[in-house]
Design a protein around this motif. Structure first.
Motif, PDB file in Angstrom:
ATOM      1  N   SER B  52       0.877  -1.001  -0.173  1.00 35.51           N
ATOM      2  CA  SER B  52       0.441  -0.022   0.176  1.00 35.51           C
ATOM      3  C   SER B  52       0.788   1.307  -0.119  1.00 35.51           C
ATOM      4  O   SER B  52       2.207   0.923   0.671  1.00 35.51           O
ATOM      5  N   HIS B  53       0.737   2.580  -0.206  1.00 38.68           N
ATOM      6  CA  HIS B  53       1.071   3.599  -0.850  1.00 38.68           C
ATOM      7  C   HIS B  53       1.375   4.119   0.869  1.00 38.68           C
ATOM      8  O   HIS B  53       2.260   4.760   0.708  1.00 38.68           O
ATOM      9  N   LYS B  89       3.930   5.230  -7.509  1.00 32.48           N
ATOM     10  CA  LYS B  89       3.698   4.837  -5.877  1.00 32.48           C
ATOM     11  C   LYS B  89       5.137   5.938  -5.479  1.00 32.48           C
ATOM     12  O   LYS B  89       6.177   5.641  -5.881  1.00 32.48           O
ATOM     13  N   SER B  97      -0.364   6.873  -4.950  1.00 32.83           N
ATOM     14  CA  SER B  97      -0.571   5.579  -5.755  1.00 32.83           C
ATOM     15  C   SER B  97      -1.479   6.230  -7.238  1.00 32.83           C
ATOM     16  O   SER B  97      -2.564   7.049  -6.531  1.00 32.83           O
ATOM     17  N   ALA B 113      -4.537   6.473  -5.149  1.00 32.60           N
ATOM     18  CA  ALA B 113      -4.745   6.886  -3.612  1.00 32.60           C
ATOM     19  C   ALA B 113      -5.575   4.684  -3.279  1.00 32.60           C
ATOM     20  O   ALA B 113      -5.084   3.726  -4.670  1.00 32.60           O
ATOM     21  N   ASP B 114      -6.086   4.310  -2.506  1.00 38.20           N
ATOM     22  CA  ASP B 114      -6.770   2.781  -1.849  1.00 38.20           C
ATOM     23  C   ASP B 114      -7.178   2.197  -2.658  1.00 38.20           C
ATOM     24  O   ASP B 114      -6.410   1.025  -3.517  1.00 38.20           O
ATOM     25  N   GLN B 115      -7.364   2.805  -3.692  1.00 33.69           N
ATOM     26  CA  GLN B 115      -8.622   2.037  -4.863  1.00 33.69           C
ATOM     27  C   GLN B 115      -7.246   1.658  -5.759  1.00 33.69           C
ATOM     28  O   GLN B 115      -7.402   0.396  -6.210  1.00 33.69           O
ATOM     29  N   ASP B 117      -4.370   0.884  -5.498  1.00 36.13           N
ATOM     30  CA  ASP B 117      -3.949  -0.423  -4.590  1.00 36.13           C
ATOM     31  C   ASP B 117      -4.631  -1.696  -4.635  1.00 36.13           C
ATOM     32  O   ASP B 117      -4.446  -2.947  -4.773  1.00 36.13           O
ATOM     33  N   ARG B 118      -6.024  -1.369  -4.505  1.00 31.48           N
ATOM     34  CA  ARG B 118      -6.710  -2.295  -4.295  1.00 31.48           C
ATOM     35  C   ARG B 118      -7.027  -2.899  -5.862  1.00 31.48           C
ATOM     36  O   ARG B 118      -7.033  -3.986  -6.241  1.00 31.48           O
ATOM     37  N   LYS B 128      -3.229  -8.705   0.916  1.00 37.23           N
ATOM     38  CA  LYS B 128      -3.462  -7.124   1.996  1.00 37.23           C
ATOM     39  C   LYS B 128      -2.604  -8.480   2.897  1.00 37.23           C
ATOM     40  O   LYS B 128      -3.396  -8.690   4.192  1.00 37.23           O
TER      41      LYS B 128
END
Ligand SMILES: [Mn+2]
Lengths: 422, 901
Positions: B52-53, B89, B97, B113-115, B117-118, B128
Motif C-alpha cells: 500500500s502506498h 507509487k 498511488s 490512492a487505496d483504490q 492499490d486495490r 493485503k
C-alpha cells in the motif's frame, strides 16, 4: 397346617445391564417380599418358609439386611424360617448369618443355620442348610438322616436348596438333589429352592400345573430377566395330616412385568406408531414395567439416530429400559447417488468405509454400494485403522471396530453432510 | 503479468530517475556488477506492485537512499490479459498511488490512492497483509515466479489462494470444498478427545477424564475383589483350622488317657522294685555258691578218673618194656647166625669167579690164534693181487698216449687226402651248357651214355678227365674249358694234408692210421683189466686201506697173542680144549656165579633188617622208661589234689552241693513272685511315662496354637464378612458400567471422526498423486536438459514439494541431500514448469535474480538453451553479475538514467 414356601429372593441382586436403573430393580424386590408376607398374614399361615437364597450374596451390605428385617417386623404374627442357600451359605464366621444385624434380628425370624429338626405349628421342619457355594453332595441326604428319628405323628417338612439331578440339566457340583428325594427322605413335603421358575414334582416326575406334588420349587418371587415365564410366585401349602397329600397353591406376588417390544426401522414411522400404541397400553403401570425394545431392519444413519433419540424419551417413564439395536445401518441409494454427484471423492471414501465395515464386522454390503474400487488390501485397511485407534499396524485387529462404531460413523457423516448442505 | 518497465527515483543508490526497460516479452538479461542496484530495482518494483502506498514499514523505509528522508518513488508498467497498466507509487513523506491503463496509445487514469492499490491487487491476485510490509506469501503468483537473490534454495509452501490456483493448474486437482469442510469438522471432532500424533486420549479431554475415573473405579474394584478373594482364602484356612482343631483335640485326649495309665503303673513299680532288687541280689549269691560247690565236686571227680587212667597206663608200659627186652636177646642170636652164612657165600663166589676168568682167558687166546691165521691168508692173497695189477700197469705204460679224439683227427686227415685224390683224378674237361629252351642232351663219358634234360636258360656243367661226347638237340652254346688251375689247387691242399698226417703219426710213433686204431683198442682193453685188478685187490684187503695196514694189524695181533699166552701158561690139557668146549665151560660157570651173587644180596638185606629191628627195640625200651617216670609224677599230683578237696569239705562235697541247690531254687522262687507283682515291661515304664507326658504336652500346645489361630481367623473373618464386599462390588460395577459407556462413546466418536477424516484425506491424496505424474514428467525432462543426465526422474509429494531425484522411488536421493547446483537447477525447472502452466491463461514473468551461483560452466550452457526455449512462452528477466555467462542470448537491458523523472 398351612404355610408359605418361597425361595430365591436374591435380595441385593446386581442387574448391572440396567446401569443406573439397577437400584430401582433391587428396591422392587423388597416390595415384593412385603407383598408375599402380607398374603401370608392374610392367609393366617403357620409360618413363612424361605428355602435358600434370600440374599444374592453373603457379602451384601448391612442395609440390605436391615431393609429385609424391616419387612419381617411389619408382620410379627408370621414366623419366618430362613434356610441358607448356595448364594448365602452358612460358610463360617464371615457368613451373613453371623453378621451383627442378626444379633438383633426380628423375634419372628429363625435362621435354620445348622442341620436339624425344628418344631413349628405342630409340624417338624427337617432342615439341610447349605454350607458352601458348590458341592457335589446331595443335601437331602442330611434330611434322610434327620428323618430317622421318630416323627411322633407329626407332619414332616423337609427344606433344602439345590439343583434337581436330571441328567444334562444340572452341574454336578450344584448341590444335586435326586428328583424323588421327597420319597426317599419320607417327608410329607419337600421345600426346595434354587431354580427360578415354578416346578412341582412327585416321585421324581414333573407334575402338571393344577396337580399337587410333594417336591416343590416355587422359583423366584420376582422375575429377574426378560422372557422368564414361570417366575413371580410363592407356594401356599396346606397339609391336613401326616402322610396326606399336600395342597399346593401357586400364588403370584411379582411386582414387575418384563416386556420385550419390537421396532422395525425399515419403516420407521409405522414401526414407531405401533410401538407407541403398545407403550401406551402399559403406561399406567410404567413404574412397574421393565421394557426392552429390539430395533431391526435396514435403516439410514439419520433415521436410526432419530429413532434412538425418540426412544430415549418414549421409554423414560418406565422403570427400566433396554434397547437392543439389531438394525443394519446404511445410506439409501438416493443418498449415495447424491453424494456421488456432489463429491466423487467422498463417494469413494464411503466405499472405503463400507469395505472396512465389511472386513471388521462381516456385515453385508449395502445396496447401491460398489466396492470394486474400494480399499482392497487388508494391510492397508489395517494401517488406516491402526492410525485411528493409535496402535501399531501389526497389532491392530480390525474387529476392534464394532457395528456400533460404524453406526456412529455413518451418523456422524450424515449429520455433517446435513449441516454442510444447509 | 509481464513487466514492461520499472522506473525509480530516490530509491537506494538512485537519487535521480533510472529506468529499466522497455523489456522484451522473452528473455531479458540485466547484467551489472554487484552493488549497482539490480536487486534494489526488483525489490522496489515489488513494493510498488504489492504494498500500500501509505505503508511506513521498515522495508519501505529501507528503500530510501541511505541517510536521507527522501520520498522513494517507483513506477511499474506491466501487461495483463486485460491490458497494459502503469502503477506509480510514492511512499513515506508524500504518499501517492496512481494506476493508469493504456487506452488507444494514451495512459488513462484508472484510480488513485487505496483504490489504485486495490485494483492492482485484484489484477495480480495478491493479498493485503494484516500489518506491515507485504511478504512473498502476499505476492500471489510472484511468490513462486520470482527467485530472489540470496534466499535459501527451497520451494515455498504451497498455501494461500495463489498456491491453490497454481496447484489446481499444475496438477489439475479440483479443490473439493465439501471434502475440505467435512475433513476439518471431523478432525476437530477427533481432536476433542485425542492427540493427533499418537492417537492417545488428550489430557483434559472428556475421554481422558472418563478413563481416569474408570481407572480409579477399576482399581477400587480390584481392591474389593482382592479382599473378597482374601476372604475366601481365609475361609478355607479357617475350615482347615477347624478340622485340625478337632483332630488335635482327639489326639490330645488319647494321649492324656495313655499318659495317665502309664503314670499309674510307674508309681506302682516304684514301690515294688526295691524288693525285687533284694531278691535278685540273693538269687545271684545263691547262684554263685552253688556254682562254686558244683565246680569243686566236678574237679574232684575228674582227678579221680585221671588217676585210674594213669595207673592203667603205667601197667601197660611196664609190660611192654619186658617184651622188648626178650626180643632184643632173640635178635642178637639171629644176627650172629646170619653173619656166618654170609661169610660162607662170599667165599664161594670168589672161587667161582677165578674159575670163570681162566676159562675166558683161554677162550680169548684161542680166538686170537685163529684170527692170526686168517690175517696171514688174507695177506698172501692181497700180495698176489697187487703183483697182477702192477704188471698190467707196466703193460699200459708201454702203449703211446692215444686217445679217441686223436685217432678221429688222424682218420679225418686220411679221409681228406682220399677225397682230394678222387677230385684230382676227376678234374680234366669242363663243359657248361645253357640252352635257349628246355632241351635234352645225351652225354657219353668213358663209353657210358646218359641223357640229361636241361631247362631253358639254365647252365649245366659237364666235366670229364679225359673225353666228353655231347649230342645236342638242335643248337645251344658249347663252351669247353680246361681244368688245370683247379688241379694245381687240389694238389697243394693234398700236400698239406699229407704233411700234417705224417707229423701226427710220427708224434705217436705209429706207422699208419690202421695201426693207431688197433693200438687204441689195446689200450682200452688194458684199462678194463687194470680196473678189475684194482677191485680184486680192494676185496682182498677187506677192512684195510692198504697192504701196510693189513701187515701192521697182523703184527699187533701176533704180539697180543704172545702176551696172553705168556700170562696164562696154559697146561697141555688146556691147549687141547676146543673153543666150543671152552665156551660150554664158560656158559656153565656164569649162572652159578649169578646165583651166588643173588644169595649174597638176600642175606645182606636180611642182616640189615635184623639190625634195624634190634635198634628200634632198644629205642622204644628207652622211651618207655622216660614215660613211666612222667606217669608216676602225674599220679602223685592227682593224689595230692584229691586229698586237698576232701580236706575242704569235711561233711562231704555231695551233701554241700545238694544244700546249695536248694538255696538257689528258693531264691529263684522269691524273685519270680516279686516280679509277678510288677507289670510286664516295668523296666521301660519310667521312660514311657516321660514320653507320654511330653507327647501330651506337645499335643496340648498344638491344640492351643490351633485354637488361637482359629480364634484370630474368626475375628478377621467376622470383620471382613461385615464389610458387605458384594454390595460394594455391585456399586462399583454399576459406576464402572456408566463410566465405561461414557468413555466408549467418546472414544468411538473420536475414532469414527478420525476414520472418516483419514478416508477422505486418503482419497484426496490418491487423486493428487494421480495427476502428479505428468508434472513429474515435465520436471524430469527440464532437469534432464539442464543437467544432461536423462536417467534421473524427479519425484514430487502430494503437496507438490520436490521429494528428490533418482532412477526410481527406491533409489531416490532426497532433495536436501542433492548438491547445491542440482537444487538450484531443480528450482529453476519447477519455476519454469509453474510459469508455463500459468501462461495458458495469463502471460507470466519469471525473475531470476542471480540464482545459478553454484552452476558450473557446462551446465550454464544448457541453462541458456532451456531459458531460450522457455522464453518462447514467457517473459524471463535474468539479473546477473556475470554478463559473460549470458553473452549472445536474449535482450541485454541496463539501468538507464533519465535525468527527468
Ligand atoms: Mn440358588
Amino acid at each position: 397346617m398351612k404355610f408359605i414356601h418361597s425361595a430365591d429372593w436374591q435380595l441385593g441382586a446386581r442387574f448391572s445391564q440396567f446401569g443406573p436403573k439397577a437400584e430401582s430393580l433391587r428396591q422392587v424386590r423388597f416390595q415384593t417380599l412385603e407383598t408375599a408376607l402380607r398374603k401370608a398374614d392374610e392367609a393366617s399361615v403357620d409360618f413363612f418358609l424361605i428355602a435358600g437364597d434370600l440374599f444374592e450374596d453373603g457379602q451384601v451390605d448391612d442395609t440390605v439386611i436391615h431393609t429385609t428385617f424391616e419387612k419381617f417386623r411389619r408382620f410379627p404374627g408370621v414366623p419366618v424360617f430362613i434356610l441358607p442357600g448356595n448364594h448365602d451359605p452358612n460358610d463360617g464366621p464371615s457368613s451373613i448369618w453371623n453378621r451383627k444385624p442378626f444379633l438383633t434380628k426380628p423375634s419372628n425370624v429363625t435362621v435354620l443355620a445348622e442341620p436339624g429338626v425344628t418344631e413349628c405349628g405342630g409340624a417338624q421342619l427337617l432342615a439341610s442348610p447349605l454350607r458352601q457355594k458348590k458341592s457335589t453332595i446331595d443335601p437331602t441326604l442330611k434330611i434322610a438322616e434327620l428323618a430317622r428319628q421318630p416323627a411322633d405323628g407329626r407332619i414332616r417338612i423337609g427344606v433344602t436348596h439345590g439343583a434337581l439331578a436330571f441328567p444334562g440339566k444340572h452341574e454336578s457340583n450344584d448341590h444335586p438333589i435326586v428328583p424323588d428325594a421327597e420319597t426317599r427322605t419320607g417327608v410329607d413335603y419337600l421345600a426346595v429352592g434354587h431354580w427360578h421358575t415354578w416346578q412341582v414334582y412327585d416321585h421324581g416326575r414333573h407334575v402338571m400345573p393344577g396337580t399337587d406334588g410333594r417336591l416343590v420349587m416355587p422359583g423366584t418371587p420376582e422375575p429377574d430377566a426378560f422372557e422368564q415365564d414361570g417366575a413371580g410366585h410363592v407356594a401356599l401349602v396346606e397339609i391336613s395330616s401326616p402322610q396326606s397329600k399336600p395342597v399346593v397353591q401357586k400364588v403370584p406376588v411379582a411386582t414387575l412385568q418384563w416386556m420385550t417390544l419390537d421396532l422395525d426401522c425399515a419403516d420407521a414411522p409405522a414401526g414407531r406408531q405401533g410401538l407407541e400404541h403398545r407403550l401406551a397400553e402399559v403406561k399406567p403401570a410404567a413404574d412397574r414395567t421393565v421394557v426392552r425394545v429390539r430395533l431391526h431392519g435396514r435403516v439410514s444413519p439419520r433415521v436410526l439416530a432419530e429413532t434412538r433419540q425418540w426412544l430415549e424419551s418414549a421409554l423414560q417413564p418406565y422403570l427400566a429400559q433396554q434397547v437392543l439395536d439389531e438394525t443394519a445401518v446404511a445410506l439409501t441409494v438416493a443418498e449415495i447417488d447424491e453424494i456421488k454427484n456432489r463429491s466423487p471423492l467422498l463417494a469413494q471414501a464411503l466405499t472405503d468405509l463400507a469395505q472396512i465395515e465389511h472386513l471388521a464386522t462381516n456385515s453385508p454390503v449395502p445396496a447401491g454400494m460398489d466396492l470394486s474400487q474400494a480399499i482392497s488390501s487388508l494391510d492397508e485397511a489395517r494401517a488406516l485403522v491402526s492410525r485411528v485407534i493409535g496402535e501399531k499396524p501389526e497389532k491392530t485387529d480390525l474387529t476392534r471396530l464394532d457395528a456400533e462404531f460404524f453406526k456412529l460413523a455413518h451418523q456422524l457423516l450424515s449429520q455433517e453432510l446435513q449441516e454442510a448442505t444447509q | 503479468m509481464i513487466l514492461e518497465s520499472v522506473e525509480l527515483k530516490n530509491v537506494g543508490p538512485f537519487r535521480e530517475t533510472v529506468r529499466v526497460g522497455p523489456l522484451d516479452p522473452g528473455l531479458n538479461i540485466l547484467a551489472a556488477s554487484n552493488e549497482t542496484g539490480k536487486s534494489t530495482l526488483v525489490k522496489a518494483g515489488a513494493r510498488a506492485l504489492f504494498d500500500s502506498h501509505g505503508g511506513k514499514s521498515k522495508e519501505i523505509k529501507e528503500l530510501r537512499p541511505a541517510g536521507t528522508s527522501l520520498a522513494p518513488s517507483v513506477a511499474v508498467v506491466f501487461r495483463c490479459k486485460s491490458g497494459n497498466y502503469r502503477i506509480e507509487k510514492t511512499f513515506l513523506e508524500s504518499p501517492r498511488s496512481q494506476l493508469s491503463q493504456m487506452v488507444d496509445g494514451q495512459w488513462r487514469p484508472l484510480g488513485e490512492a487505496d483504490q489504485a492499490d486495490r485494483r492492482v491487487r485484484e489484477l495480480l491476485g495478491s493479498e493485503k497483509p494484516g500489518a506491515g510490509a507485504t511478504k512473498p506469501e502476499h505476492w500471489g503468483l510472484f511468490r513462486y515466479l520470482w527467485a530472489r537473490q540470496g534466499e535459501a534454495v527451497a520451494w515455498p509452501e504451497w498455501d494461500g489462494e495463489a498456491a491453490k490456483l497454481v496447484r489446481a493448474r499444475l496438477a489439475r486437482v479440483e479443490i473439493d470444498p465439501l471434502i475440505e469442510r467435512l475433513k476439518s469438522s471431523f478432525w476437530s471432532e477427533y481432536e476433542k478427545n485425542f492427540t493427533p500424533a499418537q492417537g492417545q486420549p488428550k489430557a483434559g479431554g472428556p475421554l481422558a477424564f472418563a478413563e481416569k475415573e474408570l481407572g480409579d473405579l477399576k482399581a477400587e474394584l480390584k481392591e474389593v475383589r482382592g479382599k473378597a478373594r482374601e476372604l475366601e482364602e481365609l475361609q478355607i484356612r479357617f475350615q482347615g483350622f477347624s478340622e485340625q482343631t478337632t483332630t488335635f483335640e482327639q489326639e490330645a485326649r488319647k494321649l492324656k488317657e495313655k499318659a495317665d495309665e502309664i503314670g499309674q503303673q510307674a508309681r506302682q513299680v516304684e514301690l515294688l522294685l526295691p524288693e525285687l532288687r533284694a531278691h535278685e541280689k540273693a538269687l545271684e549269691a545263691a547262684r554263685k555258691e552253688f556254682h562254686r560247690v558244683d565246680g569243686d565236686l566236678r574237679a574232684a571227680r575228674e582227678a579221680q578218673d585221671a588217676l585210674q587212667g594213669l595207673k592203667k597206663e603205667m601197667e601197660q608200659s611196664e609190660q611192654r618194656q619186658q617184651e622188648l627186652k626178650d626180643a632184643e636177646v632173640e635178635n642178637e642170636s639171629l644176627l650172629t647166625e646170619a653173619d656166618g652164612a654170609l661169610q660162607e657165600v662170599h667165599h664161594r663166589r670168589a672161587g667161582l669167579q677165578a674159575e670163570l676168568e681162566r676159562v675166558q682167558g683161554l677162550l680169548k687166546l684161542r680166538r686170537l690164534k685163529d684170527a692170526l691165521v686168517d690175517l696171514q691168508k688174507k695177506l698172501q692173497e692181497a700180495e698176489s693181487q697187487a703183483a697182477a695189477l702192477s704188471r698190467l700197469q707196466e703193460e699200459k705204460s708201454k702203449i703211446p698216449g692215444l686217445t679217441p679224439q686223436k685217432l678221429g683227427k688222424l682218420k679225418g686227415l686220411d679221409q681228406d687226402i682220399r677225397e682230394l685224390d678222387a677230385q684230382i683224378k676227376v678234374v680234366g674237361i669242363t663243359m657248361d651248357l645253357t640252352p635257349d629252351k628246355a632241351s635234352r642232351v645225351e652225354v657219353t663219358e668213358s663209353g657210358a651214355k646218359r641223357s640229361l634234360k636241361i631247362q631253358g636258360g639254365v647252365t649245366e656243367t659237364l666235366s670229364s678227365g679225359q673225353a666228353l661226347r655231347v649230342r645236342l638237340e638242335g643248337w645251344g652254346e658249347v663252351r669247353v674249358r680246361s681244368g688245370a688251375g683247379e688241379l694245381k689247387d687240389l694238389e697243394e691242399r693234398r700236400r698239406e694234408a699229407q704233411a700234417e698226417l705224417s707229423k701226427a703219426l710220427a708224434e705217436l710213433g705209429v706207422e699208419n692210421v690202421e695201426q693207431a686204431a688197433s693200438l687204441l683198442e689195446k689200450r682200452k682193453d688194458l684199462d678194463g683189466r687194470i680196473r678189475e685188478a684194482t677191485q680184486d685187490l680192494k676185496r682182498a684187503l677187506g677192512d684195510f686201506d692198504d697192504l701196510d695196514g693189513l701187515k701192521a694189524r697182523m703184527n699187533q695181533s701176533d704180539t697180543e697173542h704172545e702176551n696172553l699166552r705168556k700170562s696164562l701158561h696154559p697146561e697141555s690139557g688146556e691147549d687141547a680144549l676146543s673153543i666150543s668146549g671152552l665156551e660150554a665151560q664158560e656158559e656153565t660157570l656164569k649162572p652159578g656165579l649169578r646165583d651166588v651173587e643173588k644169595t649174597i644180596q638176600r642175606d645182606e638185606r636180611a642182616l640189615k633188617e635184623l639190625a634195624d629191628k634190634q635198634a628200634s627195640c632198644r629205642e622204644e625200651r628207652h622211651l618207655k622208661g622216660t614215660e613211666l617216670a612222667k606217669l608216676s609224677e602225674q599220679t602223685k599230683s592227682h593224689e595230692r589234689k584229691i586229698e586237698e578237696t576232701r580236706a575242704r569239705y569235711p561233711e562231704g562235697i555231695e551233701v554241700m552241693k545238694a544244700r546249695a541247690g536248694d538255696a538257689f531254687t528258693e531264691a529263684e522262687t522269691r524273685v519270680e513272685s516279686a516280679r509277678r507283682k510288677l507289670p510286664p515291661d516295668y523296666e521301660k515304664l519310667p521312660e514311657g511315662n516321660r514320653r507320654a507326658a511330653a507327647a501330651f504336652g506337645e499335643a496340648q500346645r498344638d491344640l492351643e496354637k490351633c485354637r488361637e489361630d482359629c480364634q484370630r481367623l474368626r475375628g478377621t473373618l467376622e470383620a471382613l464378612g461385615a464389610e458387605g464386599l458384594y454390595s460394594r462390588e455391585s456399586q462399583l460395577l454399576e459406576e464402572i458400567g456408566v463410566k465405561k459407556a461414557e468413555a466408549d462413546a467418546a472414544r468411538r466418536r473420536g475414532w469414527a471422526a478420525r476414520l472418516l477424516h483419514d478416508l477422505m484425506e486418503r482419497r484426496k491424496q490418491a487423486a493428487t498423486r494421480q495427476v502428479l505424474t505428468p508434472l513429474e514428467d515435465q520436471l524430469s525432462s527440464v532437469f534432464a536438459e539442464l543437467t544432461g543426465v536423462s536417467v534421473r526422474r524427479i519425484f514430487l509429494d502430494e503437496n507438490l514439494q520436490i521429494r528428490g531425484a533418482g532412477r526410481s522411488e527406491e533409489e531416490l536421493l532426497a532433495f536436501d541431500l542433492l548438491s547445491q547446483g542440482a537444487k538450484e537447477q531443480l528450482m529453476l525447472a519447477l519455476r519454469l514448469a509453474v510459469a508455463q502452466a500459468l501462461t495458458e491463461t495469463e502471460p507470466q514473468a519469471v525473475i531470476l535474480d542471480d540464482v545459478l551461483a553454484n552452476t558450473d560452466p557446462v551446465r550454464q550452457a544448457r541453462v541458456l538453451d532451456v531459458l531460450q526455449a522457455a522464453a518462447q512462452r514467457m517473459q524471463l528477466l535474468v539479473l546477473t553479475c556475470h554478463p559473460d555467462h549470458y553473452r549472445g542470448v536474449g535482450k541485454v537491458v541496463s539501468i538507464e538514467r533519465c535525468g527527468i523523472p
